[in-house]
Write an enzyme that holds these catalytic residues in place. Structure first.
Site, PDB file in Angstrom:
ATOM      1  CG  ASP A 267      17.861  28.129  41.922  1.00  0.00           C
ATOM      2  OD1 ASP A 267      18.642  27.172  42.116  1.00  0.00           O
ATOM      3  OD2 ASP A 267      17.893  29.157  42.618  1.00  0.00           O
TER       4      ASP A 267
ATOM      5  CG  HIS B 126      17.816  26.737  49.061  1.00  0.00           C
ATOM      6  ND1 HIS B 126      18.463  27.929  48.875  1.00  0.00           N
ATOM      7  CD2 HIS B 126      18.403  25.853  48.215  1.00  0.00           C
ATOM      8  CE1 HIS B 126      19.401  27.776  47.961  1.00  0.00           C
ATOM      9  NE2 HIS B 126      19.391  26.531  47.540  1.00  0.00           N
TER      10      HIS B 126
END
Length: 411
Positions: free
Chosen positions: A153, A83
């Site tokens: 993702d 992230h």
């Protein structure tokens, strides 16, 4: 037990009208300091992780909910949260096949309908992140024999958005062989600056425009999109065929019992902790980092102990902000606040944050008999050796909090 929990998750998913769960996590947590997998993993033994992943897949899909094992080909040996930035796992092809791929092979053999990719570079396979790598996806299709839907993702994660860019990431993801592109989560902005602000409509339009332009330019073959769309239609058709009866409250309650049992069995202790808390206590939360994959720092443990032990107090060592694991913004100029009175200390993954480790050392210097509760992933049962009394919960969700409170209060 994993099957029972997976059934309960699938039942809740169905109760909300959805038919795909982005689990199980099939990553082998090879690095105990991993900032983003940790307690999301089933362990460090590839075959054990594989058995749990397969059990989850079979149980969830028996409830008519498709399972999506993640994060292929493995996110367990990273020190970077994707992230926050691009991660690299520099292991040999032999290690990759003996460790990372084992649980995914088990999930595929169990019939997983979907597999999610990782934004990680595996130099032994390619110099592009797995999500963007035709070579990595060929391995999944040809070596593991996966025929279902490949899901990316989230493309708004910094591993992609801050390297090749969001729009280009969408195009290259599809071109590599991904079938279903996860754009991101506008409900949980990464935070930090204007470039991280989330706008779901804007992101969708940006992705759509990028795809149409790439098709027009010949960079993204129409046949690739047709292949992806066909796989997604097949998944939707499977879901329609396997939809079962509506879930009633009694079924959901039984699922909550499974989660409670799993949380209780997960508890690991050292020292005399059973029934150790009998009256008001002084709780200290020494956690600093949060993990965007599993949400903000949870307060379930502290709230549950405060409710069970009236008159107790809670002090936070670090001021909470928009920090995520792997990208911490310290918002207190004066540093951590160490209270003078301490009975119970809450910590996260022990080796993922040096600031947390220093704060815990300072607290134990002054209060060596304090009871430590580790809510993250320990390196082993002997981790945090300075703590004379410790409970490892392997999570900070509500079931973990209730199981911990039962143990500590002798309920």
């Amino acid at each position: 037990m994993t099957a029972a929990v997976a059934r309960s998750i699938a039942q809740e998913v169905r109760a909300y009208g959805a038919d795909l769960v982005l689990g199980p996590v099939a990553d082998v947590n090879a690095d105990p300091a991993n900032p983003v997998i940790g307690v999301r993993s089933y362990g460090v033994d590839p075959h054990l992780v594989g058995r749990h992943a397969a059990a989850f897949v079979e149980a969830a899909q028996a409830e008519g909910v498709a399972a999506c094992a993640k994060h292929f080909p493995g996110h367990g040996d990273t020190k970077t949260d994707t992230h926050a930035g691009l991660a690299v796992v520099d292991v040999s092809p032999e290690t990759l096949r003996a460790r990372e791929l084992v649980p995914f092979a088990a999930a595929v053999a169990a019939g997983a309908k979907a597999i999610m990719t990782a934004h990680i570079v595996f130099p032994a396979l390619d110099d592009a992140p797995a999500t963007l790598s035709p070579a990595v996806l060929r391995l999944l299709r040809e070596e593991l024999g996966f025929t279902g839907v490949v899901v990316s993702d989230a493309i708004d994660m910094r591993a992609i958005s801050r390297t090749i860019g969001f729009a280009e990431g969408v195009v290259r993801t599809l071109a590599a062989g991904v079938d279903l592109v996860c754009l991101g989560n506008p409900g949980m902005p990464l935070g930090g600056d204007a470039a991280d602000s989330d706008d779901g409509e804007r992101d969708f339009r940006t992705a759509l425009d990028a795809i149409l332009t790439a098709v027009a330019d010949g960079r993204l073959p129409r046949a690739r999109l047709e292949e992806a769309a066909a796989r997604v239609r097949d998944l939707a058709a499977w879901s329609a065929r396997h939809r079962t009866a509506p879930v009633d409250e009694a079924v959901l309650a039984a699922g909550h019992t499974a989660s409670a049992d799993a949380a209780r069995l997960a508890l690991s202790t050292r020292g005399d902790v059973a029934g150790a808390l009998r009256g008001p206590v002084r709780l200290v939360d020494a956690r600093r980092r949060r993990n965007i994959a599993s949400g903000r720092l949870g307060d379930h443990v502290a709230d549950t102990l405060l409710a069970r032990l009236p008159g107790s107090t809670l002090t936070a060592v670090f001021t909470r902000g928009a920090a995520t694991e792997g990208r911490v913004t310290e918002e207190t100029a004066d540093g951590p606040v160490l209270p003078e009175a301490v009975d119970v200390v809450l910590v996260g993954t022990p080796h993922a944050d040096p600031e947390q480790a220093r704060a815990l050392d300072a607290l134990l210097d002054a209060h060596p008999d304090a009871l430590v509760v580790c809510l993250g992933w320990p390196a082993g049962p002997g981790d945090l050796p300075r703590a004379r009394r410790i409970v490892f919960t392997y999570g900070d969700a509500r079931p973990n909090a209730e199981a911990l409170a039962d143990l500590l209060t002798g309920a």
